[in-house]
Design an enzyme around this catalytic site. Structure first.
Site, mmCIF file in Angstrom:
data_model
loop_
_atom_site.group_PDB
_atom_site.id
_atom_site.type_symbol
_atom_site.label_atom_id
_atom_site.label_comp_id
_atom_site.label_asym_id
_atom_site.label_seq_id
_atom_site.Cartn_x
_atom_site.Cartn_y
_atom_site.Cartn_z
ATOM 1 N N ASN A 128 -22.728 -8.178 -13.710
ATOM 2 C CA ASN A 128 -21.918 -8.803 -15.133
ATOM 3 C C ASN A 128 -20.883 -7.357 -15.182
ATOM 4 O OD1 ASN A 128 -21.581 -9.107 -17.489
ATOM 5 N ND2 ASN A 128 -23.448 -10.812 -17.746
ATOM 6 N N HIS A 133 -24.913 -28.169 -18.193
ATOM 7 C CA HIS A 133 -24.031 -28.253 -19.687
ATOM 8 C C HIS A 133 -22.529 -28.791 -19.119
ATOM 9 C CE1 HIS A 133 -25.433 -24.074 -20.655
ATOM 10 N NE2 HIS A 133 -26.548 -24.640 -20.754
ATOM 11 N N CYS A 142 -14.644 -45.986 -26.917
ATOM 12 C CA CYS A 142 -15.335 -46.877 -25.642
ATOM 13 C C CYS A 142 -15.064 -48.491 -25.464
ATOM 14 C CB CYS A 142 -17.120 -46.884 -25.960
ATOM 15 S SG CYS A 142 -17.357 -48.057 -24.590
ATOM 16 N N ALA A 180 -16.656 -9.633 -10.692
ATOM 17 C CA ALA A 180 -17.959 -10.857 -9.705
ATOM 18 C C ALA A 180 -16.769 -10.384 -9.350
ATOM 19 C CB ALA A 180 -18.593 -11.837 -10.399
ATOM 20 N N ASP A 230 -16.106 -26.181 -16.161
ATOM 21 C CA ASP A 230 -14.811 -26.397 -15.062
ATOM 22 C C ASP A 230 -14.263 -26.342 -13.842
ATOM 23 O OD1 ASP A 230 -15.306 -22.624 -15.769
ATOM 24 O OD2 ASP A 230 -15.629 -23.789 -13.602
ATOM 25 N N CYS A 263 -19.038 -42.027 -24.224
ATOM 26 C CA CYS A 263 -18.659 -42.187 -24.726
ATOM 27 C C CYS A 263 -19.836 -41.982 -26.360
ATOM 28 C CB CYS A 263 -19.345 -44.027 -25.300
ATOM 29 S SG CYS A 263 -20.147 -44.720 -26.884
ATOM 30 N N ASN A 302 -21.047 -23.720 -16.632
ATOM 31 C CA ASN A 302 -19.573 -23.499 -16.924
ATOM 32 C C ASN A 302 -19.416 -24.748 -16.308
ATOM 33 O OD1 ASN A 302 -20.040 -21.092 -17.071
ATOM 34 N ND2 ASN A 302 -18.738 -20.792 -14.719
HETATM 35 C C1 BV8 Z 1 -31.019 -26.423 -26.757
HETATM 36 C C2 BV8 Z 1 -21.012 -26.830 -22.562
HETATM 37 C C3 BV8 Z 1 -32.779 -28.656 -27.960
HETATM 38 C C4 BV8 Z 1 -20.205 -27.098 -24.370
HETATM 39 C C5 BV8 Z 1 -22.681 -25.299 -23.711
HETATM 40 C C6 BV8 Z 1 -31.804 -19.853 -31.257
HETATM 41 C C7 BV8 Z 1 -32.591 -18.402 -30.648
HETATM 42 C C8 BV8 Z 1 -33.098 -19.492 -29.471
HETATM 43 C C9 BV8 Z 1 -32.556 -20.475 -28.660
HETATM 44 C C10 BV8 Z 1 -31.809 -21.579 -29.962
HETATM 45 C C11 BV8 Z 1 -31.801 -20.925 -31.217
HETATM 46 N N1 BV8 Z 1 -31.131 -21.437 -32.193
HETATM 47 C C12 BV8 Z 1 -30.348 -22.859 -31.331
HETATM 48 C C13 BV8 Z 1 -31.414 -22.430 -29.849
HETATM 49 C C14 BV8 Z 1 -30.688 -23.829 -29.233
HETATM 50 C C15 BV8 Z 1 -29.201 -23.289 -28.298
HETATM 51 C C16 BV8 Z 1 -28.956 -21.796 -28.291
HETATM 52 O O1 BV8 Z 1 -29.530 -20.976 -26.999
HETATM 53 N N2 BV8 Z 1 -27.719 -20.689 -29.221
HETATM 54 C C17 BV8 Z 1 -27.864 -20.033 -28.846
HETATM 55 C C18 BV8 Z 1 -26.398 -19.634 -28.633
HETATM 56 C C19 BV8 Z 1 -28.771 -19.142 -29.436
HETATM 57 N N3 BV8 Z 1 -29.189 -23.846 -27.123
HETATM 58 C C20 BV8 Z 1 -28.584 -25.086 -27.242
HETATM 59 O O2 BV8 Z 1 -28.248 -25.850 -28.010
HETATM 60 C C21 BV8 Z 1 -29.411 -26.320 -25.806
HETATM 61 N N4 BV8 Z 1 -29.267 -27.235 -26.024
HETATM 62 O O3 BV8 Z 1 -31.696 -25.830 -27.023
HETATM 63 O O4 BV8 Z 1 -31.393 -28.122 -27.003
HETATM 64 C C22 BV8 Z 1 -33.530 -29.625 -28.086
HETATM 65 C C23 BV8 Z 1 -35.112 -29.782 -27.678
HETATM 66 C C24 BV8 Z 1 -34.776 -31.124 -27.822
HETATM 67 C C25 BV8 Z 1 -34.621 -31.927 -27.949
HETATM 68 C C26 BV8 Z 1 -33.214 -31.874 -28.607
HETATM 69 C C27 BV8 Z 1 -32.657 -30.759 -28.499
HETATM 70 C C28 BV8 Z 1 -27.552 -26.737 -25.614
HETATM 71 C C29 BV8 Z 1 -27.068 -25.407 -25.015
HETATM 72 C C30 BV8 Z 1 -25.890 -25.663 -24.321
HETATM 73 C C31 BV8 Z 1 -24.297 -25.526 -25.114
HETATM 74 N N5 BV8 Z 1 -23.773 -26.016 -24.269
HETATM 75 N N6 BV8 Z 1 -21.296 -24.954 -22.760
HETATM 76 C C32 BV8 Z 1 -19.040 -26.365 -23.784
HETATM 77 O O5 BV8 Z 1 -19.044 -24.658 -23.370
HETATM 78 O O6 BV8 Z 1 -17.975 -26.459 -24.646
HETATM 79 S S1 BV8 Z 1 -22.950 -23.045 -23.680
HETATM 80 C C33 BV8 Z 1 -21.810 -22.193 -23.679
HETATM 81 O O7 BV8 Z 1 -22.260 -20.966 -23.769
HETATM 82 C C34 BV8 Z 1 -20.929 -21.592 -22.482
HETATM 83 O O8 BV8 Z 1 -22.299 -23.135 -21.523
HETATM 84 C C35 BV8 Z 1 -21.448 -21.031 -21.573
HETATM 85 O O9 BV8 Z 1 -22.357 -21.018 -20.254
HETATM 86 C C36 BV8 Z 1 -22.943 -20.765 -22.514
HETATM 87 C C37 BV8 Z 1 -23.018 -19.589 -22.659
HETATM 88 O O10 BV8 Z 1 -22.270 -18.250 -22.048
HETATM 89 P P1 BV8 Z 1 -22.029 -17.513 -20.867
HETATM 90 O O11 BV8 Z 1 -21.539 -18.493 -19.702
HETATM 91 O O12 BV8 Z 1 -22.821 -16.408 -20.922
HETATM 92 O O13 BV8 Z 1 -20.849 -16.636 -21.129
HETATM 93 P P2 BV8 Z 1 -20.331 -15.683 -21.951
HETATM 94 O O14 BV8 Z 1 -19.137 -16.007 -23.149
HETATM 95 O O15 BV8 Z 1 -21.629 -16.137 -23.372
HETATM 96 O O16 BV8 Z 1 -20.592 -14.650 -21.432
HETATM 97 C C38 BV8 Z 1 -19.925 -14.543 -20.496
HETATM 98 C C39 BV8 Z 1 -20.490 -12.762 -19.162
HETATM 99 O O17 BV8 Z 1 -19.464 -12.892 -18.785
HETATM 100 C C40 BV8 Z 1 -20.559 -12.075 -20.784
HETATM 101 O O18 BV8 Z 1 -22.167 -11.151 -20.042
HETATM 102 C C41 BV8 Z 1 -19.801 -10.624 -20.004
HETATM 103 O O19 BV8 Z 1 -20.249 -9.634 -20.017
HETATM 104 C C42 BV8 Z 1 -19.364 -11.540 -18.452
HETATM 105 N N7 BV8 Z 1 -18.454 -11.106 -17.900
HETATM 106 C C43 BV8 Z 1 -17.574 -10.684 -18.482
HETATM 107 N N8 BV8 Z 1 -15.840 -11.274 -17.081
HETATM 108 C C44 BV8 Z 1 -16.850 -11.179 -16.228
HETATM 109 C C45 BV8 Z 1 -18.459 -11.219 -16.150
HETATM 110 N N9 BV8 Z 1 -19.213 -10.650 -15.647
HETATM 111 C C46 BV8 Z 1 -18.462 -10.714 -14.259
HETATM 112 N N10 BV8 Z 1 -17.905 -10.513 -14.036
HETATM 113 C C47 BV8 Z 1 -16.153 -11.180 -14.879
HETATM 114 N N11 BV8 Z 1 -14.911 -10.715 -14.562
HETATM 115 ZN ZN ZN Z 2 -19.720 -47.223 -26.037
#
Ligand code: BV8
Ligand code: ZN
Length: 252
Positions: A219, A120, A153, A237, A105, A128, A103
């Site tokens: 979850n 993240h 920047c 949670a 936040d 920048c 997160n």
């Molecule tokens: C990287 C910041 C590569 C920004 C975020 C294909 C296959 C595998 C991987 C990939 C692929 N294609 C691309 C990729 C890589 C990609 C990825 O994983 N994509 C996914 C979608 C397939 N990953 C990346 O790009 C990462 N970087 O791989 O770099 C690389 C390597 C070398 C050199 C160069 C590059 C970067 C990933 C980070 C992205 N940034 N956030 C912003 O927030 O604006 S990710 C974003 O989604 C959030 O940070 C969040 O953390 C994340 C995951 O979401 P969750 O936190 O799980 O939240 P979500 O809504 O999904 O789920 C909520 C859960 O809570 C649910 O299960 C729900 O049931 C539950 N819930 C709801 N209420 C409750 C609850 N549980 C308990 N109590 C409750 N009350």
């Molecule tokens: Zn700069």
């Protein structure tokens, strides 16, 4: 009163090192929309995975800034919820506790958690886009966001951006290494409020499980990792965690 498996109670009460990975679900009860729920209002028509990318920013920096400014304002109005505080409480009873969050936040910090590993980045920080220079004082930035010219920047004139990790960007190495080490060396791993879809964060619970470390999923739904979990605590949670902490450490 919520029931918990005796074995989990025993493991947590006697744990030496607990590692926790949290996702957007832990902030849901604070009122922060999770990543995959439809973004309310203005943002219904955009897929977050199309906005949280360098390409989206290069293509339309003003739109991306407006999305983050909206999220910053929303986050500024919410408070940590009982789930965040339960983790502060849990940490206080354990010899070692590693909190890893996806997160951006700051709610764990605001609840009092120390040394939070932010995989993240953090929406409150700005850097920048070109030279990476970090900016910490947000005041003047908020003003610029609503005027036409976008914040730039002071050093290189490049566009400023939120200091968060976008899709396609690498995670901060030091944070990721610390998170991997904790997921390999802890004796109990919690995956809380994450859909376990985003890599490499989602590989942390699987890392622990592959080492034979007992893993707990908290979850409201099942996830791709549920089948591999040792314990599944199905519920919000904000209710499950305080009840678990009270059950394991009833007097404090
Ligand atoms: C990287 C910041 C590569 C920004 C975020 C294909 C296959 C595998 C991987 C990939 C692929 N294609 C691309 C990729 C890589 C990609 C990825 O994983 N994509 C996914 C979608 C397939 N990953 C990346 O790009 C990462 N970087 O791989 O770099 C690389 C390597 C070398 C050199 C160069 C590059 C970067 C990933 C980070 C992205 N940034 N956030 C912003 O927030 O604006 S990710 C974003 O989604 C959030 O940070 C969040 O953390 C994340 C995951 O979401 P969750 O936190 O799980 O939240 P979500 O809504 O999904 O789920 C909520 C859960 O809570 C649910 O299960 C729900 O049931 C539950 N819930 C709801 N209420 C409750 C609850 N549980 C308990 N109590 C409750 N009350
Ligand atoms: Zn700069």
């Amino acid at each position: 009163m919520m029931e918990f498996p005796d074995e989990l109670i025993y493991l947590l009460a006697n744990a030496n090192h607990v590692a926790v990975l949290t996702g957007a679900g832990i902030s849901a009860e604070s009122g922060v929309p999770t990543f995959r729920e439809a973004q309310t209002g203005l943002w219904e028509r955009y897929n977050p995975e199309e906005l949280a990318t360098p390409r989206a920013f290069i293509g339309n920096p003003k739109l991306v800034w407006e999305w983050y400014a909206w999220r910053r304002e929303l986050i500024a109005e919410v408070e940590p919820n009982p789930a965040h505080y339960a983790l502060v409480d849990m940490a206080s009873h354990l010899p070692r506790f590693t909190l890893i969050t996806q997160n951006i936040d700051s709610l764990h910090h605001r609840a009092g958690s120390q040394d939070v590993i932010e995989l993240h980045g953090n929406i409150a920080r700005t850097k920048c886009f070109d030279c990476g220079m970090k900016l910490f004082d947000q005041q003047e930035l908020e003003l610029n966001l609503y005027s036409d010219q976008l914040p730039r920047c002071d050093y290189c004139g490049g566009l400023l951006r939120p200091d968060v990790v976008w899709f396609g960007e690498t995670l901060p190495m030091e944070a990721l290494n610390r998170a991997y080490n904790a997921s390999r060396s802890c004796d109990l791993f919690f995956s809380i409020g994450t859909s376990a879809l985003v890599q490499p964060a989602a590989s942390l619970p699987t890392q622990a499980i592959s080492q034979g470390i007992p893993a707990v999923e908290v979850n409201t739904q099942f996830t791709p990792l549920s089948a591999a979990m040792t314990f599944i605590l199905n519920g919000p949670a904000g209710e499950v965690l305080p009840a678990l902490v009270k059950r394991v450490w009833p007097d404090q």
